[in-house]
Design an enzyme around this catalytic site. Structure first.
Site, mmCIF file in Angstrom:
data_model
loop_
_atom_site.group_PDB
_atom_site.id
_atom_site.type_symbol
_atom_site.label_atom_id
_atom_site.label_comp_id
_atom_site.label_asym_id
_atom_site.label_seq_id
_atom_site.Cartn_x
_atom_site.Cartn_y
_atom_site.Cartn_z
ATOM 1 N N SER A 15 -3.479 2.251 -5.614
ATOM 2 C CA SER A 15 -2.932 3.402 -4.895
ATOM 3 C C SER A 15 -1.435 3.542 -5.152
ATOM 4 C CB SER A 15 -3.186 3.265 -3.394
ATOM 5 O OG SER A 15 -4.565 3.272 -3.106
ATOM 6 N N ARG A 40 5.347 3.854 0.961
ATOM 7 C CA ARG A 40 4.464 3.443 2.050
ATOM 8 C C ARG A 40 4.061 4.648 2.899
ATOM 9 N NH1 ARG A 40 1.140 -0.621 2.674
ATOM 10 N NH2 ARG A 40 2.709 -1.776 1.479
ATOM 11 N N HIS A 43 1.589 6.612 0.873
ATOM 12 C CA HIS A 43 0.324 5.873 0.883
ATOM 13 C C HIS A 43 -0.432 6.107 2.186
ATOM 14 C CE1 HIS A 43 -2.055 2.069 1.514
ATOM 15 N NE2 HIS A 43 -2.437 2.374 0.294
#
Length: 223
Positions: A15, A40, A43
């Protein structure tokens, strides 16, 4: 459909590789200091707009990591954000996280003052943990309260301002960020309407993983 990856560590690494490649293709590669936070959040949300709308005061990430190394408390404005923060990472750093929204004293104070629990919760946070990391993903009133407290002398280790919505959201972020810049308080904010408790938790986790050297999932015991 045949899944390409089965184990959590492989899924996360793949990812992040995809996120890195797509950011590069869009010309939105974040600077190294901001990379862990921006990626992050993307994500967590699958929303690349955060590469554009996340704003950082100078050295905000560096200062937050130092505060976490010193055992800074994280105070959130929702129990949802609190639930999303990595507890093993915090434990490794000797830190803790809390939320005062369900505190009976906070509810009583909000009722007496005729304000929101978010306002009362952040006032309590300022009293109990003046050097905390304050993570706001839901309540613009919490950000406005923090801005007021900063003008009155509060110096949190970091303010994360990422509430989501349509009423007072944009304005509260802009005011909070301006006040933090004025007084030298580290801040990370998602400008505009987007945000949420999941984004607040994602930013906290990126900072915790950076401080605890757990950015790679293998450092968290994942296979």
């Amino acid at each position: 459909m045949t899944p390409q990856h089965h184990l959590p560590a492989d899924i996360e690494r793949t990812s992040f590789r995809i996120i890195t490649e797509e950011l590069d293709m869009m010309g939105l590669t974040p600077p190294p200091e901001h990379e862990a936070v921006v990626k992050r959040v993307i994500h967590t949300t699958a929303d690349f707009d955060y590469a554009r709308n996340l704003r950082f005061t100078p050295h905000a990430v560096e200062q937050a990591v130092k505060a976490l190394h010193a055992g800074a408390v994280i105070v959130t404005d929702t129990n949802m954000a609190l639930a999303g923060i990595t507890k093993p990472g915090l434990a490794k750093l000797g830190g803790m996280a809390c939320c005062y929204m369900a505190d009976p004293e906070v509810a009583a104070a909000a009722k007496e003052a005729g304000t929101t629990r978010a306002v009362a919760a952040m006032k309590k946070a300022a009293q109990e943990h003046p050097g905390a990391i304050l993570a706001v993903g839901n309540a613009p009133t919490a950000l406005l309260t923090i801005a007021e407290q900063i003008e009155n002398g509060l110096r949190p280790a970091l303010v994360i301002g990422v509430p989501v919505g349509f009423v007072n959201v944009v304005e509260s972020k802009e005011r909070l960020f301006a006040i933090c810049e004025k007084h030298g308080v580290p801040a990370i904010a998602a400008m505009g309407r987007k945000g949420g408790s999941n984004v607040a938790a994602a930013i906290c986790n990126a900072l915790i993983y950076s401080a605890a050297e757990m950015l790679d999932p293998s450092a968290r015991g994942w296979k």
